[in-house]
Write a protein that holds these residues in place. Sequence first.
Motif, PDB file in Angstrom:
ATOM      1  N   PRO A 118       0.800  -1.231   0.000  1.00  9.88           N
ATOM      2  CA  PRO A 118       0.000   0.000   0.000  1.00  9.88           C
ATOM      3  C   PRO A 118       0.830   1.276   0.000  1.00  9.88           C
ATOM      4  CG  PRO A 118      -0.031  -1.031   2.168  1.00  9.88           C
ATOM      5  CD  PRO A 118       0.649  -1.987   1.246  1.00  9.88           C
ATOM      6  N   ASP A 119       2.066   1.215   0.495  1.00 11.75           N
ATOM      7  CA  ASP A 119       2.916   2.403   0.614  1.00 11.75           C
ATOM      8  C   ASP A 119       3.921   2.437  -0.530  1.00 11.75           C
ATOM      9  OD1 ASP A 119       4.259   4.646   1.470  1.00 11.75           O
ATOM     10  OD2 ASP A 119       5.260   3.650   3.157  1.00 11.75           O
ATOM     11  N   LEU A 120       3.429   2.660  -1.744  1.00 14.93           N
ATOM     12  CA  LEU A 120       4.321   2.649  -2.908  1.00 14.93           C
ATOM     13  C   LEU A 120       5.383   3.734  -2.796  1.00 14.93           C
ATOM     14  CD1 LEU A 120       5.125   1.583  -5.694  1.00 14.93           C
ATOM     15  CD2 LEU A 120       3.428   3.146  -6.699  1.00 14.93           C
ATOM     16  N   ALA A 121       5.002   4.915  -2.357  1.00 11.99           N
ATOM     17  CA  ALA A 121       5.983   5.996  -2.238  1.00 11.99           C
ATOM     18  C   ALA A 121       7.094   5.624  -1.265  1.00 11.99           C
ATOM     19  CB  ALA A 121       5.289   7.280  -1.780  1.00 11.99           C
ATOM     20  N   GLY A 122       6.744   4.973  -0.167  1.00 12.67           N
ATOM     21  CA  GLY A 122       7.750   4.554   0.797  1.00 12.67           C
ATOM     22  C   GLY A 122       8.683   3.497   0.242  1.00 12.67           C
ATOM     23  N   VAL A 123       8.120   2.574  -0.534  1.00  6.26           N
ATOM     24  CA  VAL A 123       8.933   1.523  -1.154  1.00  6.26           C
ATOM     25  C   VAL A 123       9.914   2.126  -2.149  1.00  6.26           C
ATOM     26  CG1 VAL A 123       8.870  -0.499  -2.665  1.00  6.26           C
ATOM     27  CG2 VAL A 123       7.207  -0.285  -0.806  1.00  6.26           C
ATOM     28  N   LEU A 124       9.432   3.052  -2.981  1.00  2.67           N
ATOM     29  CA  LEU A 124      10.305   3.663  -3.986  1.00  2.67           C
ATOM     30  C   LEU A 124      11.400   4.506  -3.334  1.00  2.67           C
ATOM     31  CD1 LEU A 124       7.719   4.685  -6.737  1.00  2.67           C
ATOM     32  CD2 LEU A 124       9.119   2.615  -6.604  1.00  2.67           C
ATOM     33  N   ALA A 147       4.232   7.285 -13.344  1.00  2.00           N
ATOM     34  CA  ALA A 147       4.477   8.634 -12.833  1.00  2.00           C
ATOM     35  C   ALA A 147       5.103   8.579 -11.439  1.00  2.00           C
ATOM     36  CB  ALA A 147       3.170   9.424 -12.796  1.00  2.00           C
ATOM     37  N   SER A 148       4.675   7.620 -10.621  1.00  2.00           N
ATOM     38  CA  SER A 148       5.258   7.473  -9.282  1.00  2.00           C
ATOM     39  C   SER A 148       6.735   7.117  -9.374  1.00  2.00           C
ATOM     40  CB  SER A 148       4.505   6.395  -8.495  1.00  2.00           C
ATOM     41  OG  SER A 148       3.177   6.786  -8.231  1.00  2.00           O
ATOM     42  N   LEU A 149       7.077   6.229 -10.301  1.00  2.00           N
ATOM     43  CA  LEU A 149       8.476   5.864 -10.487  1.00  2.00           C
ATOM     44  C   LEU A 149       9.313   7.065 -10.912  1.00  2.00           C
ATOM     45  CD1 LEU A 149       7.895   2.434 -12.213  1.00  2.00           C
ATOM     46  CD2 LEU A 149       9.403   2.744 -10.249  1.00  2.00           C
ATOM     47  N   GLU A 150       8.801   7.819 -11.855  1.00  2.00           N
ATOM     48  CA  GLU A 150       9.561   8.968 -12.347  1.00  2.00           C
ATOM     49  C   GLU A 150       9.681  10.047 -11.276  1.00  2.00           C
ATOM     50  OE1 GLU A 150       8.825  10.257 -16.378  1.00  2.00           O
ATOM     51  OE2 GLU A 150       7.955   8.309 -16.886  1.00  2.00           O
ATOM     52  N   ALA A 151       8.608  10.243 -10.476  1.00  4.39           N
ATOM     53  CA  ALA A 151       8.655  11.237  -9.402  1.00  4.39           C
ATOM     54  C   ALA A 151       9.686  10.852  -8.343  1.00  4.39           C
ATOM     55  CB  ALA A 151       7.278  11.380  -8.767  1.00  4.39           C
ATOM     56  N   ALA A 152       9.927   9.541  -8.197  1.00  7.39           N
ATOM     57  CA  ALA A 152      10.912   9.067  -7.231  1.00  7.39           C
ATOM     58  C   ALA A 152      12.333   9.086  -7.781  1.00  7.39           C
ATOM     59  CB  ALA A 152      10.556   7.651  -6.783  1.00  7.39           C
ATOM     60  N   GLY A 153      12.482   9.496  -9.051  1.00  4.55           N
ATOM     61  CA  GLY A 153      13.818   9.629  -9.627  1.00  4.55           C
ATOM     62  C   GLY A 153      14.248   8.479 -10.513  1.00  4.55           C
ATOM     63  N   PHE A 154      13.285   7.647 -10.950  1.00  5.50           N
ATOM     64  CA  PHE A 154      13.612   6.509 -11.800  1.00  5.50           C
ATOM     65  C   PHE A 154      13.182   6.805 -13.238  1.00  5.50           C
ATOM     66  CE2 PHE A 154      12.950   4.715  -7.524  1.00  5.50           C
ATOM     67  CZ  PHE A 154      14.220   4.199  -7.312  1.00  5.50           C
ATOM     68  N   VAL A 155      14.156   6.809 -14.143  1.00 12.91           N
ATOM     69  CA  VAL A 155      13.926   7.167 -15.542  1.00 12.91           C
ATOM     70  C   VAL A 155      13.699   5.893 -16.357  1.00 12.91           C
ATOM     71  CG1 VAL A 155      14.937   8.264 -17.574  1.00 12.91           C
ATOM     72  CG2 VAL A 155      15.385   9.188 -15.284  1.00 12.91           C
ATOM     73  N   PRO A 156      12.612   5.819 -17.143  1.00 12.95           N
ATOM     74  CA  PRO A 156      12.360   4.605 -17.926  1.00 12.95           C
ATOM     75  C   PRO A 156      13.424   4.385 -18.998  1.00 12.95           C
ATOM     76  CG  PRO A 156      10.811   6.339 -18.527  1.00 12.95           C
ATOM     77  CD  PRO A 156      11.562   6.833 -17.329  1.00 12.95           C
ATOM     78  N   VAL A 157      13.906   3.150 -19.078  1.00 11.57           N
ATOM     79  CA  VAL A 157      14.861   2.752 -20.107  1.00 11.57           C
ATOM     80  C   VAL A 157      14.156   1.950 -21.187  1.00 11.57           C
ATOM     81  CG1 VAL A 157      16.955   1.423 -20.581  1.00 11.57           C
ATOM     82  CG2 VAL A 157      16.760   2.727 -18.438  1.00 11.57           C
ATOM     83  N   SER A 158      13.362   0.975 -20.762  1.00 12.22           N
ATOM     84  CA  SER A 158      12.589   0.140 -21.693  1.00 12.22           C
ATOM     85  C   SER A 158      11.392  -0.407 -20.942  1.00 12.22           C
ATOM     86  CB  SER A 158      13.450  -1.001 -22.232  1.00 12.22           C
ATOM     87  OG  SER A 158      12.687  -1.854 -23.077  1.00 12.22           O
ATOM     88  N   VAL A 159      10.196  -0.091 -21.421  1.00  7.43           N
ATOM     89  CA  VAL A 159       8.957  -0.551 -20.774  1.00  7.43           C
ATOM     90  C   VAL A 159       8.032  -1.110 -21.847  1.00  7.43           C
ATOM     91  CG1 VAL A 159       7.025   0.073 -19.293  1.00  7.43           C
ATOM     92  CG2 VAL A 159       9.207   1.282 -19.042  1.00  7.43           C
ATOM     93  N   ARG A 160       7.485  -2.294 -21.596  1.00 10.77           N
ATOM     94  CA  ARG A 160       6.577  -2.884 -22.571  1.00 10.77           C
ATOM     95  C   ARG A 160       5.430  -3.602 -21.871  1.00 10.77           C
ATOM     96  NH1 ARG A 160      11.486  -6.665 -24.814  1.00 10.77           N
ATOM     97  NH2 ARG A 160      11.542  -8.255 -23.177  1.00 10.77           N
ATOM     98  N   ASP A 161       4.309  -3.626 -22.555  1.00 11.31           N
ATOM     99  CA  ASP A 161       3.117  -4.317 -22.074  1.00 11.31           C
ATOM    100  C   ASP A 161       3.192  -5.769 -22.550  1.00 11.31           C
ATOM    101  OD1 ASP A 161       0.402  -5.438 -22.072  1.00 11.31           O
ATOM    102  OD2 ASP A 161      -0.258  -3.396 -21.594  1.00 11.31           O
ATOM    103  N   VAL A 162       3.197  -6.710 -21.597  1.00 14.21           N
ATOM    104  CA  VAL A 162       3.334  -8.127 -21.947  1.00 14.21           C
ATOM    105  C   VAL A 162       2.085  -8.899 -21.536  1.00 14.21           C
ATOM    106  CG1 VAL A 162       5.850  -8.154 -21.905  1.00 14.21           C
ATOM    107  CG2 VAL A 162       4.594  -8.566 -19.788  1.00 14.21           C
ATOM    108  N   THR A 163       0.934  -8.211 -21.543  1.00 19.52           N
ATOM    109  CA  THR A 163      -0.312  -8.833 -21.120  1.00 19.52           C
ATOM    110  C   THR A 163      -0.673 -10.027 -21.990  1.00 19.52           C
ATOM    111  OG1 THR A 163      -1.099  -6.685 -20.340  1.00 19.52           O
ATOM    112  CG2 THR A 163      -2.748  -8.415 -20.643  1.00 19.52           C
ATOM    113  N   ALA A 164      -0.515  -9.916 -23.297  1.00 22.37           N
ATOM    114  CA  ALA A 164      -0.900 -11.014 -24.188  1.00 22.37           C
ATOM    115  C   ALA A 164      -0.090 -12.272 -23.892  1.00 22.37           C
ATOM    116  CB  ALA A 164      -0.715 -10.592 -25.647  1.00 22.37           C
TER     117      ALA A 164
END
Length: 290
Positions: free
Chosen positions: A158-164, A214-231
């Motif tokens: 529940p505390d994503l901000a704390g984890v990041l 957005a939470s990741l980026e606000a915590a200082g983590f810049v995306p390098v490679s992100v993909r949707d693998v739902t299928a």
Amino acid sequence: MTDRTRDRDARLINDHYDALAAGGEESLVQRLHAAFVAAGRDPGTLSLDEVAGIDQLHLGGRAASRSLAALGELRAGQRVLDVGCGTGGASRLLADEAGCEVVGVDITIAFIEVAEWLSAATGLSARTRFLCADAARTPLPDGAFDVIWCQHALMNMPDLAGVLAEWRRLLTPGGLVLLHEVVAGDNPEPLALPVPWARTAATSHLQQREAFQASLEAAGFVPVSVRDVTATALAWRQKHGHREAGTEPPPNLPGPALIFGDEFAEMGRNLRDNLAAGRVRILEGVWRLA
């Protein structure tokens, strides 16, 4: 978040993942030991193939872990923190196949007990160690890791901000975060429950993809490679659902039902249906600490 709230959340998670023991059955370690003996295996000496059914408690199994490791270009000698490590499957895979030094952390006491046993039984204790702790407040030193690894665990936190914030503290400058995670889909309908991570809404903390990133980026983590693998995840879940429904011969070795109980088949069907209906999606990605 108050200490009382953290304690309550920890109890809920432990009660969910160790529900059979909470209901009066033998401990998870005892049940799994007995199951390996019944399958004709020595619980003290096991192969990674033999334990795969109980140590990869996420969609995609070992293939998903290998895909994420390849995306993150993991190298021998890197120090990895496996957050929400469960019974330690990814930790052992990264130690064995990528040559990493791995610490696994999980808030579920029974999972840590099993993780320690399975690492000893598979000969990987020297390169893996485990501790029971809240992912938002670990007793680990600053800058201790090159990589944070997390598969299907943040939806229980529940505390994503704390984890990041904790991840930022624990990573070396320029360190990586590797995630294979469940997020809320575009379909606003309520989840079909139970699912593997929750029997009720009390332990499910899914975020929309946009808010999550957005939470990741606000915590200082810049995306390098992100993909949707739902299928890919849905196809894997459908394949394994046939086995659990009895349309394929059951495996001789222990599987997730020994952890989750008789509800596991329903959890799997609901997860499949949630994926197919767009109520949840699966992301795989790499972020770098700025």
